[in-house]
Design an enzyme around this catalytic site. Structure first.
Site, PDB file in Angstrom:
ATOM      1  N   ASN A  33     -22.901  61.360 -16.940  1.00  0.00           N
ATOM      2  CA  ASN A  33     -22.939  60.128 -17.614  1.00  0.00           C
ATOM      3  C   ASN A  33     -23.039  60.602 -19.121  1.00  0.00           C
ATOM      4  O   ASN A  33     -24.011  60.092 -19.863  1.00  0.00           O
ATOM      5  CB  ASN A  33     -24.163  59.215 -17.401  1.00  0.00           C
ATOM      6  CG  ASN A  33     -23.963  57.782 -17.835  1.00  0.00           C
ATOM      7  OD1 ASN A  33     -22.625  57.636 -18.352  1.00  0.00           O
ATOM      8  ND2 ASN A  33     -24.672  56.664 -17.546  1.00  0.00           N
ATOM      9  N   HIS A  55     -30.582  48.982 -17.650  1.00  0.00           N
ATOM     10  CA  HIS A  55     -30.306  48.966 -16.541  1.00  0.00           C
ATOM     11  C   HIS A  55     -30.874  47.722 -15.733  1.00  0.00           C
ATOM     12  O   HIS A  55     -30.113  47.294 -14.733  1.00  0.00           O
ATOM     13  CB  HIS A  55     -30.657  50.082 -15.694  1.00  0.00           C
ATOM     14  CG  HIS A  55     -29.740  51.366 -15.770  1.00  0.00           C
ATOM     15  ND1 HIS A  55     -30.122  52.270 -17.009  1.00  0.00           N
ATOM     16  CD2 HIS A  55     -28.708  51.809 -15.276  1.00  0.00           C
ATOM     17  CE1 HIS A  55     -29.059  53.123 -16.920  1.00  0.00           C
ATOM     18  NE2 HIS A  55     -28.488  52.852 -15.697  1.00  0.00           N
TER      19      HIS A  55
END
Length: 485
Positions: free
Chosen positions: A326, A362
């Site tokens: 990521n 998130h």
């Protein structure tokens, strides 16, 4: 494609219908890239913006229907803020607050006990992109000497138009799952001003040739993504989430349970890697990822690279995982959160609040917060141990004299990081306390005990390895004086 066909395909692949729809949507970027390359590329920028916007919005509607409205609201509000306040701190603060609150509201109204593929998924990508855009406009109003090297590259001296912002956000190669990239890269791509080492005609010709041949490296990257997708599907057949939560799993001995958690966690990351590789391949097919040339004069296609596969698979430190996985989100976090927290005066505090931001970004599931907290304490331990070992010259010399010891150390570190990377991913994957508590209880919370107790253990390690030498020197001096007498 009708809903019944999607359902049957999803059933045969042991996947969700939303997941199959997502993969098809990402892959649609390839024919869109071909169409753009042969009709719109290096033509009128306005037509390119319209083309990207239309394609991206249609893909979004096919996936999320009327919920496409949410992304449109975020784009419109951000544009209005930039229009009214320009590159000011007010625009940065307002855009940051609005987009994060809107995203969190979305999580609140759509959240379930599982990981869901809903409109909040592209919204979280869009949130970072819009916040980054506002920061870039803000940096563009500062004197160059007050900017870092990277900030100088991405700063925007002029506010983008509404059409440019919409096309940037809905770019069909990255709207759904990323990768993250800045507005400057997009504008340079559309206006034909991508990275060149110098302004000679030869460099321009090389750049043009590379961009015209971007299709092959893009397809190769996408094929790699499909390989990782196949590996993930195979792993789900053998070690599904339900197995980790089953009584059969708990019947294994302690070490086998730890090893299974390592395999399960590692292969669970493959679904993210597969999506990123597919999206990156699409962006490469467009030519967006062009990043100049390497030392051998070969074109670099790593401008939107989100995973370094070799480093990820060969990791022997947790930092290897962080630096290879990521990448674009980590870079975004470093540039727009971590480095902007310099006023705290502590790297540790900056790191803590950056990870807290990522956890909030998130969602609300407690598993996200436990996962990022584990990352924080694991990285604290790893950095501290590395610093200790680097100062211990005797140990370093021992490893240099005996290469076989170094090989054994690397094997141990590989097994250690493999197991405990899976261990730290348990709450991220299972999300709810009831489920990840069951798994952690089965291995006696061993990772938590190790990492939470390390700050106290490190005191003993440092005392043992670095005893004060002052008394020894005085004794040796006394002995020498006695000999002289």
């Amino acid at each position: 494609m009708s809903k019944s066909i999607l359902s049957s395909v999803a059933k045969n692949l042991h996947a969700s219908e939303a997941g199959v729809r997502l993969l098809i949507s990402i892959s649609l970027g390839l024919p869109i890239a071909l169409l753009h390359k042969y009709i719109f590329y290096q033509k009128c920028p306005i037509r390119q913006h319209i083309f990207f916007t239309v394609c991206g919005v249609l893909i979004c509607i096919w996936n999320y229907g009327i919920n496409t409205f949410h992304s449109a609201v975020a784009v419109l509000v951000t544009y209005c803020v930039l229009k009214c306040f320009g590159g000011t701190s007010i625009s940065v603060l307002f855009t940051f607050a609005f987009n994060m609150i809107y995203l969190l509201w979305g999580y609140y109204v759509t959240s379930t006990s599982d990981y869901d593929i809903k409109w909040t998924m592209p919204q979280c990508v869009l949130t970072l992109r819009l916040i980054g855009l506002t920061f870039n406009v803000f940096d563009g109003q500062k004197p160059p000497e007050k900017l870092s090297a990277l900030q100088k590259q991405v700063a925007l001296k002029e506010k983008p138009t509404f059409l440019e912002i919409v096309a940037f956000i809905y770019f069909p190669g990255s709207f759904l799952v990323g990768p993250q990239f800045n507005m400057k890269r997009y504008l340079d791509y559309v206006y034909g001003q991508q990275v060149i080492d110098d302004k000679s005609d030869e460099s321009n010709e090389k750049r043009a040739a590379a961009l015209n041949n971007s299709l092959v490296p893009g397809i190769i990257r996408m094929l790699t993504g499909f390989v990782y997708l196949a590996l993930y599907q195979l792993s789900v057949l053998y070690i599904p989430d339900q197995y980790i939560l089953s009584t059969k799993f708990q019947q294994h001995n302690f070490l086998i349970r730890l090893l299974l958690i390592g395999f399960w966690g590692h292969f669970n990351l493959y679904k993210y890697i597969a999506c990123w590789l597919l999206a990156e391949g699409v962006c490469t097919a467009f030519g967006l990822t062009y990043n100049g040339e390497d030392e051998k004069g070969q074109p670099l296609w790593n401008g939107c690279e989100n995973v370094k596969l070799l480093q990820f698979e060969m990791a022997t430190k947790f930092n290897d995982y962080i630096m290879s996985f990521n990448i674009n989100t980590n870079t975004w976090s470093a540039e727009y959160i971590y480095k902007r927290l310099k006023f705290l005066g502590s790297r540790l505090y900056s790191q803590f609040f950056t990870l807290l931001f990522l956890a909030v970004w998130h969602g609300f599931h407690s598993g996200y917060y436990i996962c990022f907290f584990l990352e924080f304490i694991i990285m604290y331990m790893e950095k501290d141990i590395i610093q200790i070992l680097e100062k211990h010259q005797k140990l370093l010399k021992l490893l240099e004299k005996h290469p076989q010891l170094q090989i054994l150390c690397n094997i141990f570190l590989k097994i250690y990081t493999f197991i405990f990377m899976g261990y730290s991913l348990v709450p991220f994957i299972l999300l709810s306390y009831r489920r990840y508590h069951q798994v952690y209880s089965s291995v006696y919370y061993c990772g938590h005990i190790i990492y939470l107790s390390y700050p106290f253990i490190s005191i003993l390690i440092k005392k043992f390895l670095f005893k004060k030498n002052a008394p020894r020197r005085s004794n040796s001096n006394a002995a020498n004086s006695i000999k002289d007498e």
